[in-house]
Design a protein around this motif. Structure first.
Motif, PDB file in Angstrom:
ATOM      1  N   ASN A   4      19.954  70.449 -59.183  1.00 54.96           N
ATOM      2  CA  ASN A   4      20.007  69.462 -60.267  1.00 54.96           C
ATOM      3  C   ASN A   4      19.156  68.231 -59.968  1.00 54.96           C
ATOM      4  OD1 ASN A   4      21.523  68.301 -58.291  1.00 54.96           O
ATOM      5  ND2 ASN A   4      23.196  67.653 -59.632  1.00 54.96           N
ATOM      6  N   THR A   5      18.283  68.355 -58.977  1.00 58.41           N
ATOM      7  CA  THR A   5      17.428  67.224 -58.611  1.00 58.41           C
ATOM      8  C   THR A   5      15.985  67.690 -58.420  1.00 58.41           C
ATOM      9  OG1 THR A   5      19.275  66.213 -57.449  1.00 58.41           O
ATOM     10  CG2 THR A   5      17.094  65.342 -56.956  1.00 58.41           C
ATOM     11  N   LEU A   6      15.048  66.906 -58.952  1.00 61.13           N
ATOM     12  CA  LEU A   6      13.621  67.153 -58.745  1.00 61.13           C
ATOM     13  C   LEU A   6      13.071  65.979 -57.953  1.00 61.13           C
ATOM     14  CD1 LEU A   6      10.967  68.761 -59.498  1.00 61.13           C
ATOM     15  CD2 LEU A   6      10.773  67.182 -61.442  1.00 61.13           C
ATOM     16  N   GLU A   7      12.439  66.261 -56.824  1.00 61.13           N
ATOM     17  CA  GLU A   7      11.834  65.197 -56.022  1.00 61.13           C
ATOM     18  C   GLU A   7      10.357  65.507 -55.822  1.00 61.13           C
ATOM     19  OE1 GLU A   7      15.211  63.309 -53.182  1.00 61.13           O
ATOM     20  OE2 GLU A   7      14.617  65.352 -52.684  1.00 61.13           O
ATOM     21  N   LEU A   8       9.517  64.532 -56.148  1.00 59.31           N
ATOM     22  CA  LEU A   8       8.072  64.700 -56.031  1.00 59.31           C
ATOM     23  C   LEU A   8       7.482  63.491 -55.333  1.00 59.31           C
ATOM     24  CD1 LEU A   8       7.386  65.718 -59.751  1.00 59.31           C
ATOM     25  CD2 LEU A   8       7.498  67.285 -57.812  1.00 59.31           C
ATOM     26  N   THR A   9       6.422  63.713 -54.589  1.00 54.91           N
ATOM     27  CA  THR A   9       5.671  62.591 -54.019  1.00 54.91           C
ATOM     28  C   THR A   9       4.219  62.774 -54.438  1.00 54.91           C
ATOM     29  OG1 THR A   9       7.149  62.487 -52.123  1.00 54.91           O
ATOM     30  CG2 THR A   9       5.038  61.371 -51.920  1.00 54.91           C
ATOM     31  N   ALA A  10       3.661  61.720 -55.033  1.00 49.86           N
ATOM     32  CA  ALA A  10       2.290  61.806 -55.535  1.00 49.86           C
ATOM     33  C   ALA A  10       1.471  60.669 -54.952  1.00 49.86           C
ATOM     34  CB  ALA A  10       2.294  61.708 -57.061  1.00 49.86           C
ATOM     35  N   THR A  11       0.167  60.886 -54.833  1.00 49.40           N
ATOM     36  CA  THR A  11      -0.701  59.792 -54.429  1.00 49.40           C
ATOM     37  C   THR A  11      -0.937  58.879 -55.648  1.00 49.40           C
ATOM     38  OG1 THR A  11      -2.653  61.122 -54.898  1.00 49.40           O
ATOM     39  CG2 THR A  11      -1.847  61.105 -52.622  1.00 49.40           C
ATOM     40  N   SER A  12      -1.338  57.652 -55.389  1.00 45.50           N
ATOM     41  CA  SER A  12      -1.446  56.649 -56.455  1.00 45.50           C
ATOM     42  C   SER A  12      -2.744  56.812 -57.245  1.00 45.50           C
ATOM     43  CB  SER A  12      -1.363  55.249 -55.849  1.00 45.50           C
ATOM     44  OG  SER A  12      -2.341  55.112 -54.828  1.00 45.50           O
ATOM     45  N   ARG A  13      -2.872  57.958 -57.895  1.00 45.19           N
ATOM     46  CA  ARG A  13      -4.049  58.233 -58.725  1.00 45.19           C
ATOM     47  C   ARG A  13      -3.561  58.771 -60.067  1.00 45.19           C
ATOM     48  NH1 ARG A  13      -8.059  61.861 -56.890  1.00 45.19           N
ATOM     49  NH2 ARG A  13      -6.367  63.343 -56.864  1.00 45.19           N
ATOM     50  N   ILE A  14      -4.199  58.315 -61.138  1.00 43.85           N
ATOM     51  CA  ILE A  14      -3.756  58.684 -62.485  1.00 43.85           C
ATOM     52  C   ILE A  14      -3.883  60.200 -62.717  1.00 43.85           C
ATOM     53  CG2 ILE A  14      -5.938  58.418 -63.761  1.00 43.85           C
ATOM     54  CD1 ILE A  14      -2.556  56.935 -64.836  1.00 43.85           C
ATOM     55  N   GLU A  15      -4.823  60.825 -61.985  1.00 40.16           N
ATOM     56  CA  GLU A  15      -5.033  62.271 -62.150  1.00 40.16           C
ATOM     57  C   GLU A  15      -3.803  63.080 -61.735  1.00 40.16           C
ATOM     58  OE1 GLU A  15      -6.977  60.211 -60.561  1.00 40.16           O
ATOM     59  OE2 GLU A  15      -9.001  60.336 -61.397  1.00 40.16           O
ATOM     60  N   GLU A  16      -2.910  62.474 -60.984  1.00 42.21           N
ATOM     61  CA  GLU A  16      -1.706  63.173 -60.517  1.00 42.21           C
ATOM     62  C   GLU A  16      -0.728  63.441 -61.671  1.00 42.21           C
ATOM     63  OE1 GLU A  16      -1.093  64.321 -57.566  1.00 42.21           O
ATOM     64  OE2 GLU A  16      -1.664  62.953 -55.963  1.00 42.21           O
ATOM     65  N   LEU A  17      -0.870  62.680 -62.752  1.00 45.44           N
ATOM     66  CA  LEU A  17       0.164  62.710 -63.795  1.00 45.44           C
ATOM     67  C   LEU A  17       0.322  64.059 -64.490  1.00 45.44           C
ATOM     68  CD1 LEU A  17       0.153  59.239 -65.590  1.00 45.44           C
ATOM     69  CD2 LEU A  17       2.139  60.495 -64.762  1.00 45.44           C
ATOM     70  N   SER A  18      -0.781  64.791 -64.671  1.00 45.57           N
ATOM     71  CA  SER A  18      -0.631  66.047 -65.416  1.00 45.57           C
ATOM     72  C   SER A  18       0.226  67.050 -64.639  1.00 45.57           C
ATOM     73  CB  SER A  18      -1.995  66.641 -65.788  1.00 45.57           C
ATOM     74  OG  SER A  18      -2.760  66.822 -64.641  1.00 45.57           O
ATOM     75  N   ALA A  19       0.031  67.121 -63.328  1.00 44.87           N
ATOM     76  CA  ALA A  19       0.854  68.040 -62.520  1.00 44.87           C
ATOM     77  C   ALA A  19       2.309  67.573 -62.484  1.00 44.87           C
ATOM     78  CB  ALA A  19       0.292  68.126 -61.104  1.00 44.87           C
ATOM     79  N   ILE A  20       2.507  66.261 -62.397  1.00 40.23           N
ATOM     80  CA  ILE A  20       3.872  65.718 -62.400  1.00 40.23           C
ATOM     81  C   ILE A  20       4.564  66.059 -63.720  1.00 40.23           C
ATOM     82  CG2 ILE A  20       5.201  63.568 -62.436  1.00 40.23           C
ATOM     83  CD1 ILE A  20       2.985  62.376 -60.622  1.00 40.23           C
ATOM     84  N   ALA A  21       3.821  65.901 -64.814  1.00 42.51           N
ATOM     85  CA  ALA A  21       4.398  66.172 -66.138  1.00 42.51           C
ATOM     86  C   ALA A  21       4.793  67.634 -66.269  1.00 42.51           C
ATOM     87  CB  ALA A  21       3.397  65.780 -67.223  1.00 42.51           C
ATOM     88  N   GLU A  22       3.955  68.522 -65.738  1.00 43.15           N
ATOM     89  CA  GLU A  22       4.264  69.965 -65.809  1.00 43.15           C
ATOM     90  C   GLU A  22       5.547  70.293 -65.052  1.00 43.15           C
ATOM     91  OE1 GLU A  22       1.276  72.765 -64.643  1.00 43.15           O
ATOM     92  OE2 GLU A  22      -0.227  71.819 -65.940  1.00 43.15           O
ATOM     93  N   GLN A  23       5.658  69.756 -63.853  1.00 41.18           N
ATOM     94  CA  GLN A  23       6.852  70.043 -63.043  1.00 41.18           C
ATOM     95  C   GLN A  23       8.105  69.417 -63.652  1.00 41.18           C
ATOM     96  OE1 GLN A  23       6.196  70.012 -58.599  1.00 41.18           O
ATOM     97  NE2 GLN A  23       4.251  69.138 -59.238  1.00 41.18           N
TER      98      GLN A  23
END
Lengths: 148, 106
Positions: A4-23
């Motif tokens: 029941n939990t999703l944890e993600l770590t992304a680098t501080s780049r706007i290009e990361e958002l599409s993968a984050i949105a998919e997950q």
């Protein structure tokens, strides 16, 4: 990490958002989240992440290089969802951002500020805390679960 | 009747004889809106024509799309930017932003 939990770590780049949105979308679908809440969570995540990338590391030589990381946590409980973003950038409380005057004629409106304003209106509550040199924003969404 | 069509990676733009018809699809997120804002605004400023955004296939908009609509309205005037086939969630963010007056939304 529990189911029941999703944890993600992304680098501080706007290009990361599409993968984050998919997950995030996949997690919310599995969780049975209703479409209105899916949109609200995706909107909040997009705006808060973009805001961190744009402003949290201004003046930092490493800004834009992706050396800073942003931690994202989305948790489901019986009453809804809690979204948390944490970064080590400049102290910034999104709740202190100026409220845009939405009654002004369009040619007199400031261009910025709508994202955080709309995020606050779509969420059930928002909290900000600065701890150990990190910004933490917690956004709560009270939401029913879609019947299977 | 379509008189000219421009197809780019991120949007389809058709001149319907006085108004641009712009078909968008998928997610209109921050990165994508930043990419399409300048070319779209250039076309509007060159032609001084209104624009209708067809959002039938759009599932998500970030505030950058609202910014694009504000800049487009400034370029071509109130009432000359329209959204059609707009999902209820997207209508809601335009209403919260107070943009459901100067921008026609169906």
């Amino acid at each position: 990490m529990s189911s029941n939990t999703l944890e993600l770590t992304a680098t501080s780049r706007i290009e990361e958002l599409s993968a984050i949105a998919e997950q995030t979308a996949a997690f919310l679908e599995r969780a049975g989240c209703i479409p209105n809440t899916v949109f609200a969570i995706q909107f909040a995540l997009e705006e808060l992440f973009a805001n961190i990338v744009s402003y949290a590391f201004v003046g930092d030589d490493d800004a834009g290089s992706g050396t800073h990381s942003i931690a994202i946590r989305l948790e489901q409980d019986p009453a809804g969802f809690t979204l948390t973003l944490e970064d080590d950038g400049t102290s910034f409380d999104p709740l202190s951002a100026p409220v845009p005057d939405t009654s002004l004629p369009i040619d007199q409106r400031p261009i910025g500020g709508l994202g955080l304003f709309i995020t606050q209106r779509l969420a059930s509550s928002i909290q900000y805390r600065r701890t150990n040199g990190k910004n933490r924003v917690t956004v709560r969404f009270i939401s029913p679960i879609e019947e299977a | 009747m379509a008189t000219a069509t421009t197809t780019q990676t991120d949007f389809d733009l058709t001149d319907t004889g006085g108004t641009w018809h712009c078909v968008l699809a998928g997610r209109l997120d921050t990165e994508r809106c930043e990419r399409i804002t300048e070319p779209l605004l250039s076309r509007l400023q060159e032609s001084n024509q209104g624009i209708t955004f067809d959002l039938a296939e759009v599932s998500f908009v970030a505030s950058s799309f609202l910014r694009l609509c504000i800049l487009a309205t400034r370029a071509v005037g109130n009432g000359n930017v329209c959204l059609v086939n707009t999902a209820p969630t997207i209508k809601k963010v335009f209403k919260i932003a107070g943009l459901d007056g100067p921008i026609r939304i169906d």
